[in-house]
Design a protein around this motif. Structure first.
Motif, PDB file in Angstrom:
ATOM      1  N   VAL A  48      53.198   2.658 -11.666  1.00 60.14           N
ATOM      2  CA  VAL A  48      52.408   2.126 -12.269  1.00 60.14           C
ATOM      3  C   VAL A  48      51.621   2.519  -9.586  1.00 60.14           C
ATOM      4  O   VAL A  48      52.693   1.653  -9.578  1.00 60.14           O
ATOM      5  CB  VAL A  48      51.456   1.625 -12.675  1.00 60.14           C
ATOM      6  CG1 VAL A  48      50.036   1.173 -12.261  1.00 60.14           C
ATOM      7  CG2 VAL A  48      52.096   1.160 -13.717  1.00 60.14           C
ATOM      8  N   GLY A  49      51.130   2.851  -9.343  1.00 56.70           N
ATOM      9  CA  GLY A  49      50.645   3.130  -8.204  1.00 56.70           C
ATOM     10  C   GLY A  49      49.125   3.022  -7.766  1.00 56.70           C
ATOM     11  O   GLY A  49      48.339   3.046  -8.330  1.00 56.70           O
ATOM     12  N   ASP A  50      48.391   2.501  -6.756  1.00 59.06           N
ATOM     13  CA  ASP A  50      47.431   2.797  -6.499  1.00 59.06           C
ATOM     14  C   ASP A  50      46.970   3.348  -4.765  1.00 59.06           C
ATOM     15  O   ASP A  50      45.309   3.876  -4.343  1.00 59.06           O
ATOM     16  CB  ASP A  50      46.208   1.519  -6.874  1.00 59.06           C
ATOM     17  CG  ASP A  50      46.495   0.507  -5.756  1.00 59.06           C
ATOM     18  OD1 ASP A  50      47.159   0.408  -4.783  1.00 59.06           O
ATOM     19  OD2 ASP A  50      45.889  -0.640  -5.794  1.00 59.06           O
ATOM     20  N   ASP A  54      52.257   5.250  -2.176  1.00 57.01           N
ATOM     21  CA  ASP A  54      52.395   5.730  -3.274  1.00 57.01           C
ATOM     22  C   ASP A  54      52.799   6.946  -4.494  1.00 57.01           C
ATOM     23  O   ASP A  54      52.998   7.253  -5.235  1.00 57.01           O
ATOM     24  CB  ASP A  54      52.046   4.632  -4.965  1.00 57.01           C
ATOM     25  CG  ASP A  54      51.966   3.288  -4.678  1.00 57.01           C
ATOM     26  OD1 ASP A  54      53.206   2.122  -4.297  1.00 57.01           O
ATOM     27  OD2 ASP A  54      50.486   2.329  -4.608  1.00 57.01           O
ATOM     28  N   ALA A  55      51.503   7.837  -3.195  1.00 57.33           N
ATOM     29  CA  ALA A  55      51.935   8.813  -4.535  1.00 57.33           C
ATOM     30  C   ALA A  55      53.219   9.452  -4.223  1.00 57.33           C
ATOM     31  O   ALA A  55      53.592  10.020  -5.729  1.00 57.33           O
ATOM     32  CB  ALA A  55      51.220  10.335  -3.184  1.00 57.33           C
ATOM     33  N   PRO A  56      53.884   9.497  -3.735  1.00 56.74           N
ATOM     34  CA  PRO A  56      55.700  10.122  -4.151  1.00 56.74           C
ATOM     35  C   PRO A  56      56.414   9.977  -4.761  1.00 56.74           C
ATOM     36  O   PRO A  56      56.710  10.700  -5.803  1.00 56.74           O
ATOM     37  CB  PRO A  56      56.729  10.110  -2.112  1.00 56.74           C
ATOM     38  CG  PRO A  56      55.591   9.934  -1.249  1.00 56.74           C
ATOM     39  CD  PRO A  56      53.825   9.568  -2.518  1.00 56.74           C
ATOM     40  N   GLY A  64      53.464   9.091 -14.058  1.00 57.26           N
ATOM     41  CA  GLY A  64      53.250   8.130 -13.085  1.00 57.26           C
ATOM     42  C   GLY A  64      51.271   8.308 -13.358  1.00 57.26           C
ATOM     43  O   GLY A  64      50.895   8.748 -14.312  1.00 57.26           O
ATOM     44  N   ILE A  65      51.355   6.367 -12.511  1.00 57.19           N
ATOM     45  CA  ILE A  65      50.004   5.679 -13.077  1.00 57.19           C
ATOM     46  C   ILE A  65      49.488   5.417 -12.159  1.00 57.19           C
ATOM     47  O   ILE A  65      49.659   4.739 -11.678  1.00 57.19           O
ATOM     48  CB  ILE A  65      50.348   5.292 -14.257  1.00 57.19           C
ATOM     49  CG1 ILE A  65      50.955   5.639 -16.012  1.00 57.19           C
ATOM     50  CG2 ILE A  65      48.901   4.019 -15.057  1.00 57.19           C
ATOM     51  CD1 ILE A  65      51.797   4.494 -16.455  1.00 57.19           C
ATOM     52  N   ALA A  66      48.293   5.984 -11.981  1.00 56.27           N
ATOM     53  CA  ALA A  66      47.619   5.402 -10.614  1.00 56.27           C
ATOM     54  C   ALA A  66      46.360   4.312 -11.294  1.00 56.27           C
ATOM     55  O   ALA A  66      45.340   4.074 -12.733  1.00 56.27           O
ATOM     56  CB  ALA A  66      46.524   6.644 -10.342  1.00 56.27           C
ATOM     57  N   MET A  67      46.009   3.413 -10.351  1.00 54.36           N
ATOM     58  CA  MET A  67      44.482   2.287 -11.020  1.00 54.36           C
ATOM     59  C   MET A  67      43.848   3.206 -10.538  1.00 54.36           C
ATOM     60  O   MET A  67      43.143   3.314  -9.053  1.00 54.36           O
ATOM     61  CB  MET A  67      44.960   1.189  -9.862  1.00 54.36           C
ATOM     62  CG  MET A  67      46.624   0.110 -10.935  1.00 54.36           C
ATOM     63  SD  MET A  67      46.358   0.292 -12.072  1.00 54.36           S
ATOM     64  CE  MET A  67      45.446  -1.062 -12.797  1.00 54.36           C
ATOM     65  N   GLY A  68      42.601   3.611 -10.973  1.00 59.52           N
ATOM     66  CA  GLY A  68      41.795   4.310 -10.817  1.00 59.52           C
ATOM     67  C   GLY A  68      40.641   3.816  -9.929  1.00 59.52           C
ATOM     68  O   GLY A  68      39.944   4.429  -8.787  1.00 59.52           O
ATOM     69  N   THR A  69      40.399   2.515 -10.574  1.00 57.01           N
ATOM     70  CA  THR A  69      38.818   2.173  -8.838  1.00 57.01           C
ATOM     71  C   THR A  69      39.613   2.387  -8.079  1.00 57.01           C
ATOM     72  O   THR A  69      38.768   2.331  -6.564  1.00 57.01           O
ATOM     73  CB  THR A  69      37.768   1.071  -9.830  1.00 57.01           C
ATOM     74  OG1 THR A  69      38.449  -0.191 -10.020  1.00 57.01           O
ATOM     75  CG2 THR A  69      37.357   1.646 -11.041  1.00 57.01           C
ATOM     76  N   ALA A  70      40.858   1.629  -8.081  1.00 60.65           N
ATOM     77  CA  ALA A  70      41.333   0.876  -6.708  1.00 60.65           C
ATOM     78  C   ALA A  70      41.958   2.160  -6.082  1.00 60.65           C
ATOM     79  O   ALA A  70      42.872   1.859  -4.338  1.00 60.65           O
ATOM     80  CB  ALA A  70      41.957  -0.374  -6.648  1.00 60.65           C
ATOM     81  N   LEU A  76      45.681   9.442  -7.453  1.00 64.72           N
ATOM     82  CA  LEU A  76      44.357   9.855  -8.168  1.00 64.72           C
ATOM     83  C   LEU A  76      45.229  11.064  -8.509  1.00 64.72           C
ATOM     84  O   LEU A  76      45.612  11.369  -9.916  1.00 64.72           O
ATOM     85  CB  LEU A  76      42.929   9.186  -7.897  1.00 64.72           C
ATOM     86  CG  LEU A  76      42.663   8.196  -7.941  1.00 64.72           C
ATOM     87  CD1 LEU A  76      41.087   8.444  -7.920  1.00 64.72           C
ATOM     88  CD2 LEU A  76      43.096   7.501  -8.964  1.00 64.72           C
ATOM     89  N   GLU A  77      45.371  11.793  -7.185  1.00 69.24           N
ATOM     90  CA  GLU A  77      45.398  13.527  -7.708  1.00 69.24           C
ATOM     91  C   GLU A  77      47.222  13.550  -7.992  1.00 69.24           C
ATOM     92  O   GLU A  77      47.234  14.368  -8.981  1.00 69.24           O
ATOM     93  CB  GLU A  77      45.235  14.205  -6.460  1.00 69.24           C
ATOM     94  CG  GLU A  77      43.525  14.449  -6.241  1.00 69.24           C
ATOM     95  CD  GLU A  77      42.971  15.138  -7.777  1.00 69.24           C
ATOM     96  OE1 GLU A  77      43.667  16.449  -8.104  1.00 69.24           O
ATOM     97  OE2 GLU A  77      41.680  15.025  -7.673  1.00 69.24           O
ATOM     98  N   THR A  78      48.057  13.012  -7.878  1.00 66.98           N
ATOM     99  CA  THR A  78      49.048  12.774  -8.354  1.00 66.98           C
ATOM    100  C   THR A  78      49.678  12.360  -9.239  1.00 66.98           C
ATOM    101  O   THR A  78      50.543  12.816  -9.846  1.00 66.98           O
ATOM    102  CB  THR A  78      49.843  12.366  -6.843  1.00 66.98           C
ATOM    103  OG1 THR A  78      50.022  12.864  -6.533  1.00 66.98           O
ATOM    104  CG2 THR A  78      51.567  12.633  -7.370  1.00 66.98           C
ATOM    105  N   ALA A  79      49.354  11.608  -9.920  1.00 67.84           N
ATOM    106  CA  ALA A  79      49.239  10.875 -11.090  1.00 67.84           C
ATOM    107  C   ALA A  79      49.571  11.564 -12.007  1.00 67.84           C
ATOM    108  O   ALA A  79      47.776  11.938 -12.048  1.00 67.84           O
ATOM    109  CB  ALA A  79      48.633   9.517 -11.709  1.00 67.84           C
ATOM    110  N   ASP A  80      50.274  11.212 -13.880  1.00 67.55           N
ATOM    111  CA  ASP A  80      49.913  11.525 -14.763  1.00 67.55           C
ATOM    112  C   ASP A  80      48.802  11.468 -15.635  1.00 67.55           C
ATOM    113  O   ASP A  80      48.249  12.008 -16.585  1.00 67.55           O
ATOM    114  CB  ASP A  80      50.876  11.459 -15.392  1.00 67.55           C
ATOM    115  CG  ASP A  80      52.349  12.120 -14.749  1.00 67.55           C
ATOM    116  OD1 ASP A  80      51.739  13.692 -14.044  1.00 67.55           O
ATOM    117  OD2 ASP A  80      53.694  11.519 -14.599  1.00 67.55           O
TER     118      ASP A  80
END
Length: 154
Positions: A48-50, A54-56, A64-70, A76-80
């Motif tokens: 989980v990253g924002d 965190d992208a790599p 991969g889980i991205a925190m959207g608004t932050a 956001l593009e890298t996460a699943d």
């Protein structure tokens, strides 16, 4: 927990939220290496990253889980998966919904294919008229749609 924050802050946050293992003061390549090590120990590793840092690791993780608004655009593009509300507790709901969706889709496919086979057998044995076949096929389609609507419950 993987973080670029200093060790004292990371340990404090990790203890507060109940995380056993905390890796602090990590650069992006360090996070990536930790994910690789974890993948050798476990079949699936989620990250989980924002941020851009965190992208790599998001790309390397099983999920991969991205925190959207932050989150940064790269994260956001890298996460699943992207959690738009920035609420990690929504992750459990997303997993449950995904599993339930998969189950319902499989049920619907089995039902639809079974019904088509029954209609074909009835047609080839001469027990099915065209209007009855159309009605049966369209009726089964409506049933599949209604079955899929069960996902709206919850």
């Amino acid at each position: 927990m993987l973080t670029g924050d200093n060790e004292r802050t990371a340990d404090s946050i990790g203890w507060e939220i109940g995380i056993d293992k905390v890796y602090a003061e990590l650069l992006p390549e360090d996070k990536l290496e930790v994910i690789r090590q974890l993948q050798q120990q476990y079949p699936s590793v989620a990250m989980v990253g924002d941020g851009i840092n965190d992208a790599p690791a998001l790309a390397q993780a099983s999920v991969g889980i991205a925190m959207g608004t932050a989150g940064s655009d790269v994260a956001l593009e890298t996460a699943d998966v992207v959690l738009m509300a920035d609420r990690l507790e929504k992750l459990e709901y997303a997993i449950r919904l995904g599993r339930r969706s998969e189950r319902i889709v499989k049920q619907n496919i089995i039902f639809a294919l079974s019904f088509i086979v029954i209609l074909l057998i009835a047609n080839f044995t001469g027990n099915m008229t065209l209007p009855l076949g159309v009605l049966g096929h369209e009726g089964s389609t409506v049933l599949v749609i209604l079955s899929g609507l069960r996902l709206l419950k919850d």
